[in-house]
Design a protein around this motif. Structure first.
Motif, PDB file in Angstrom:
ATOM      1  N   GLU A   1       0.816  -1.218   0.000  1.00  0.00           N
ATOM      2  CA  GLU A   1       0.000   0.000   0.000  1.00  0.00           C
ATOM      3  C   GLU A   1       0.850   1.269   0.000  1.00  0.00           C
ATOM      4  OE1 GLU A   1      -3.114   0.183  -0.498  1.00  0.00           O
ATOM      5  OE2 GLU A   1      -3.656  -1.917  -0.265  1.00  0.00           O
ATOM      6  N   GLU A   2       2.059   1.177  -0.523  1.00  0.00           N
ATOM      7  CA  GLU A   2       2.972   2.319  -0.538  1.00  0.00           C
ATOM      8  C   GLU A   2       2.322   3.597  -1.083  1.00  0.00           C
ATOM      9  OE1 GLU A   2       7.105   3.580  -2.848  1.00  0.00           O
ATOM     10  OE2 GLU A   2       6.289   1.575  -3.126  1.00  0.00           O
ATOM     11  N   LYS A   3       1.524   3.482  -2.109  1.00  0.00           N
ATOM     12  CA  LYS A   3       0.958   4.662  -2.767  1.00  0.00           C
ATOM     13  C   LYS A   3      -0.242   5.258  -2.026  1.00  0.00           C
ATOM     14  CE  LYS A   3       2.604   3.302  -7.289  1.00  0.00           C
ATOM     15  NZ  LYS A   3       2.273   2.841  -8.621  1.00  0.00           N
ATOM     16  N   LYS A   4      -0.907   4.488  -1.202  1.00  0.00           N
ATOM     17  CA  LYS A   4      -2.142   4.953  -0.556  1.00  0.00           C
ATOM     18  C   LYS A   4      -2.027   5.162   0.954  1.00  0.00           C
ATOM     19  CE  LYS A   4      -5.048   4.797  -4.058  1.00  0.00           C
ATOM     20  NZ  LYS A   4      -5.861   5.919  -4.464  1.00  0.00           N
ATOM     21  N   ILE A   5      -1.063   4.530   1.602  1.00  0.00           N
ATOM     22  CA  ILE A   5      -1.052   4.498   3.062  1.00  0.00           C
ATOM     23  C   ILE A   5      -0.883   5.889   3.679  1.00  0.00           C
ATOM     24  CG2 ILE A   5       1.419   3.950   3.377  1.00  0.00           C
ATOM     25  CD1 ILE A   5      -1.545   2.447   5.368  1.00  0.00           C
TER      26      ILE A   5
END
Length: 80
Positions: A13-17
């Motif tokens: 979830e690197e892009k959303k966390i």
């Protein structure tokens, strides 16, 4: 006053966390625990940059295990 913790299981979830953490902080919940469940991206590093509790499973153990890890951690820190 109750000591409330928000526990999040995360996998790749690197892009959303960061936005999820930011939204929770806006609600004034100071105790956020994110368990990176063996991600292959930079989820863990991104979580740490957000100045919340970050835990990493070395392998993917599943959502239930990640939530259990986070809840156990929160209870150790005095969560109600």
């Amino acid at each position: 006053m109750h000591k409330i913790f928000i526990v999040i299981a995360a996998y790749n979830e690197e892009k959303k966390i960061s936005s999820v953490i930011s939204d929770i902080k806006k609600k004034r919940y100071p105790n956020i625990v994110v368990v990176d469940d063996g991600s292959s991206d930079k989820t863990y590093e991104t979580v740490k940059k957000n100045h919340v509790f970050a835990i990493k499973h070395m392998i993917n153990r599943g959502q239930g295990a990640a939530l259990t890890t986070g809840i156990d951690f929160a209870l150790e820190k005095g969560a109600d």
